[in-house]
Scaffold this motif. Structure first.
Motif, PDB file in Angstrom:
ATOM      1  N   GLU A  64     -14.597  21.475  10.753  1.00 28.94           N
ATOM      2  CA  GLU A  64     -13.274  22.001  10.417  1.00 28.94           C
ATOM      3  C   GLU A  64     -12.866  21.607   9.007  1.00 28.94           C
ATOM      4  N   ARG A  65     -13.194  20.381   8.614  1.00 29.49           N
ATOM      5  CA  ARG A  65     -12.775  19.890   7.289  1.00 29.49           C
ATOM      6  C   ARG A  65     -13.447  20.641   6.149  1.00 29.49           C
ATOM      7  N   ILE A  66     -14.702  21.056   6.350  1.00 29.82           N
ATOM      8  CA  ILE A  66     -15.413  21.759   5.275  1.00 29.82           C
ATOM      9  C   ILE A  66     -15.364  23.282   5.467  1.00 29.82           C
ATOM     10  N   ALA A  67     -14.539  23.724   6.431  1.00 27.64           N
ATOM     11  CA  ALA A  67     -14.365  25.159   6.716  1.00 27.64           C
ATOM     12  C   ALA A  67     -15.678  25.816   7.114  1.00 27.64           C
ATOM     13  N   TYR A  68     -16.447  25.087   7.911  1.00 28.15           N
ATOM     14  CA  TYR A  68     -17.696  25.631   8.456  1.00 28.15           C
ATOM     15  C   TYR A  68     -17.364  26.217   9.825  1.00 28.15           C
ATOM     16  N   TRP A  69     -17.239  27.516   9.879  1.00 31.59           N
ATOM     17  CA  TRP A  69     -16.751  28.170  11.079  1.00 31.59           C
ATOM     18  C   TRP A  69     -17.856  28.331  12.113  1.00 31.59           C
ATOM     19  N   LEU A  70     -17.625  27.796  13.310  1.00 30.02           N
ATOM     20  CA  LEU A  70     -18.529  27.949  14.441  1.00 30.02           C
ATOM     21  C   LEU A  70     -17.723  28.127  15.718  1.00 30.02           C
ATOM     22  N   ASP A  71     -18.318  28.774  16.687  1.00 22.27           N
ATOM     23  CA  ASP A  71     -17.665  28.932  17.985  1.00 22.27           C
ATOM     24  C   ASP A  71     -18.008  27.724  18.851  1.00 22.27           C
ATOM     25  N   TYR A  72     -17.138  26.698  18.800  1.00 18.39           N
ATOM     26  CA  TYR A  72     -17.360  25.491  19.584  1.00 18.39           C
ATOM     27  C   TYR A  72     -16.882  25.637  21.032  1.00 18.39           C
ATOM     28  N   GLU A  73     -16.236  26.755  21.328  1.00 19.27           N
ATOM     29  CA  GLU A  73     -15.778  26.956  22.700  1.00 19.27           C
ATOM     30  C   GLU A  73     -16.901  27.467  23.599  1.00 19.27           C
ATOM     31  N   HIS A  74     -17.939  28.035  23.012  1.00 21.22           N
ATOM     32  CA  HIS A  74     -19.062  28.566  23.789  1.00 21.22           C
ATOM     33  C   HIS A  74     -20.393  28.089  23.180  1.00 21.22           C
ATOM     34  N   PRO A  75     -20.611  26.776  23.073  1.00 22.19           N
ATOM     35  CA  PRO A  75     -21.848  26.285  22.462  1.00 22.19           C
ATOM     36  C   PRO A  75     -23.020  26.345  23.442  1.00 22.19           C
ATOM     37  N   TYR A  76     -24.222  26.310  22.899  1.00 20.51           N
ATOM     38  CA  TYR A  76     -25.379  26.100  23.771  1.00 20.51           C
ATOM     39  C   TYR A  76     -25.697  24.602  23.766  1.00 20.51           C
ATOM     40  N   VAL A  77     -26.083  24.097  24.925  1.00 21.03           N
ATOM     41  CA  VAL A  77     -26.370  22.668  25.099  1.00 21.03           C
ATOM     42  C   VAL A  77     -27.774  22.560  25.687  1.00 21.03           C
ATOM     43  N   THR A  78     -28.649  21.843  25.007  1.00 21.31           N
ATOM     44  CA  THR A  78     -30.073  21.910  25.360  1.00 21.31           C
ATOM     45  C   THR A  78     -30.428  21.249  26.677  1.00 21.31           C
ATOM     46  N   TYR A  79     -29.545  20.428  27.261  1.00 18.60           N
ATOM     47  CA  TYR A  79     -29.902  19.835  28.553  1.00 18.60           C
ATOM     48  C   TYR A  79     -29.451  20.671  29.751  1.00 18.60           C
ATOM     49  N   THR A  80     -28.738  21.747  29.529  1.00 20.03           N
ATOM     50  CA  THR A  80     -28.264  22.562  30.643  1.00 20.03           C
ATOM     51  C   THR A  80     -29.407  23.376  31.244  1.00 20.03           C
ATOM     52  N   ASN A  81     -29.305  23.635  32.539  1.00 15.91           N
ATOM     53  CA  ASN A  81     -30.321  24.451  33.210  1.00 15.91           C
ATOM     54  C   ASN A  81     -30.412  25.830  32.579  1.00 15.91           C
ATOM     55  N   GLU A  82     -29.274  26.373  32.170  1.00 15.70           N
ATOM     56  CA  GLU A  82     -29.248  27.706  31.564  1.00 15.70           C
ATOM     57  C   GLU A  82     -30.127  27.750  30.315  1.00 15.70           C
ATOM     58  N   TYR A  83     -30.002  26.726  29.476  1.00 14.67           N
ATOM     59  CA  TYR A  83     -30.788  26.685  28.242  1.00 14.67           C
ATOM     60  C   TYR A  83     -32.266  26.473  28.565  1.00 14.67           C
ATOM     61  N   ILE A  84     -32.562  25.509  29.435  1.00 13.14           N
ATOM     62  CA  ILE A  84     -33.957  25.187  29.763  1.00 13.14           C
ATOM     63  C   ILE A  84     -34.645  26.388  30.405  1.00 13.14           C
ATOM     64  N   GLU A  85     -33.955  27.074  31.317  1.00 16.70           N
ATOM     65  CA  GLU A  85     -34.541  28.248  31.964  1.00 16.70           C
ATOM     66  C   GLU A  85     -34.779  29.373  30.965  1.00 16.70           C
ATOM     67  N   THR A  86     -33.918  29.461  29.945  1.00 14.93           N
ATOM     68  CA  THR A  86     -34.114  30.475  28.910  1.00 14.93           C
ATOM     69  C   THR A  86     -35.387  30.192  28.116  1.00 14.93           C
ATOM     70  N   VAL A  87     -35.616  28.910  27.808  1.00 10.35           N
ATOM     71  CA  VAL A  87     -36.840  28.541  27.081  1.00 10.35           C
ATOM     72  C   VAL A  87     -38.074  28.889  27.908  1.00 10.35           C
ATOM     73  N   TRP A  88     -38.047  28.578  29.203  1.00  9.00           N
ATOM     74  CA  TRP A  88     -39.187  28.915  30.072  1.00  9.00           C
ATOM     75  C   TRP A  88     -39.362  30.435  30.171  1.00  9.00           C
ATOM     76  N   TRP A  89     -38.262  31.164  30.212  1.00 11.34           N
ATOM     77  CA  TRP A  89     -38.341  32.624  30.247  1.00 11.34           C
ATOM     78  C   TRP A  89     -39.015  33.164  28.994  1.00 11.34           C
ATOM     79  N   LEU A  90     -38.649  32.587  27.846  1.00 10.34           N
ATOM     80  CA  LEU A  90     -39.263  33.016  26.585  1.00 10.34           C
ATOM     81  C   LEU A  90     -40.753  32.686  26.555  1.00 10.34           C
TER      82      LEU A  90
END
Length: 350
Positions: free
Chosen positions: A137-163
């Protein structure tokens, strides 16, 4: 429309914070997203930081460049999706929790309880999450922090296996080898970043070994290594094609080293530079010659060349002898040369 004058009494820091507050009040980030919502899509995934460590000035540099890319595509009228992410894997997280608990290594982790240890790791990984968000926020680097991806979640891990499955179905996966540093304490391979976290220089023993040439055993290549246990897996000797090499005769034996290293290599307590130099040539003249391996203890596979002199641009006369012994299972340069020359591959450790 006239723009308000800048207050000359405000510092640069205060001016920036004033502007950031105005952007936040106006919901400028969301407005830019809405304005280009139906433009050609450009999806940006943030290379995720590990939030159990505080951000540093180098992160400001990297994020400034990333932000420039996103803003550029926004100015082209593209719909830029900026997705934040959190890297929640890796040794830094586990080591931090080990320190917190006063334990060390897999056995003590198992004694403490793997499930409890994992839970603490999941909590610890977000220790400085607010610091990272505040930096963005301080350097005006805009990102959507309300919908981040988190690498330990099942959703992320299953996506990697799918790929990976998709790659497999397209026959784009193959079985091979990769040389990596290994930590016996952690019981795992290390990335270059993880290795740098605890890199230390130590003083250790080294050895000089002679490799007689098959065509004339009295002509002997001299190599220097700090990893003598890898000699069991030796399959080649690398020379630099443009380095000058010399042959120095001592008691009827002609020792081959880089000319620049002759004063630093000793035989019988005397430097080779003090001996009679009977020949000199560039390294390329040695390439292709065969030699006698120093140890025939570990059987080599049937396929692949062995006991061969090869060219290597990484060889130097800065230390050692200017000749490097090659064991493809124990070094990245060694493995690359093995792939280039079709050398035999053997790993007697493991």
């Amino acid at each position: 429309m006239a723009y308000p004058l800048i207050d000359p009494k405000l510092s640069a820091d205060a001016l920036e914070k004033q502007l950031l507050a105005a952007w936040k009040h106006e919901r400028l980030f969301q407005k830019t997203q809405d304005a280009a919502r139906y433009g050609p899509p450009f999806v940006f995934y943030e290379g995720p930081p590990t939030a159990n460590g505080r951000p540093g000035i180098h992160h400001v540099f990297a994020r400034t460049i990333k932000d420039l890319v996103c803003r550029y595509h926004t100015m082209l009228g593209q719909g830029v999706t900026r997705i934040a992410g959190w890297d929640t894997h890796g040794l830094p997280v586990e080591i931090e929790v080990e320190r917190m608990l006063g334990i060390s290594g897999k056995k003590q982790i198992e004694a403490y309880g793997v499930e409890k240890f994992n839970r603490l790791c999941r909590e610890n990984v977000f220790k400085y999450k607010t610091d990272w968000e505040a930096l963005s926020e301080r350097i005006a680097y805009w990102l959507d922090y309300e919908h981040p991806y988190v690498t330990y979640t099942n959703e992320y891990i299953e996506t990697v296996w799918w790929l990976l499955k998709r790659l497999y179905e397209k026959a784009l996966l193959y079985r091979g080898h990769k040389v990596l540093p290994y930590c016996p304490r952690c019981g795992t391979a290390l990335s270059s970043h993880e290795l740098a976290l605890g890199y230390d220089e130590v003083q250790t023993n080294s050895v000089f070994v002679t490799f007689p040439l098959a065509s004339d055993p009295k002509r002997q290549l001299v190599i220097w290594t700090t990893t003598p246990w890898t000699l069991l897996a030796n399959v080649a000797v690398a020379v630099h094609p443009d380095l000058e090499y010399g042959e120095y005769e001592v008691d009827g034996v002609r020792y081959v080293v880089a000319a620049e290293r002759a004063a630093h290599v000793h035989v019988g307590g005397k430097p080779l530079a003090a001996a009679t130099r009977v020949a000199g040539y560039r390294g390329r003249e040695l390439v292709g010659q065969k030699y006698l391996r120093p140890l025939e203890v570990v059987p080599l596979p049937q396929e692949g060349q062995r006991a061969l002199v090869v060219a290597g641009a990484f060889v130097s006369a800065a230390e050692g002898t200017g000749l490097v012994h090659m064991a493809p299972a124990f070094g990245a340069d060694d493995y690359a040369v093995a792939q280039q020359y079709g050398l035999a591959f053997v790993n007697p450790v493991g």
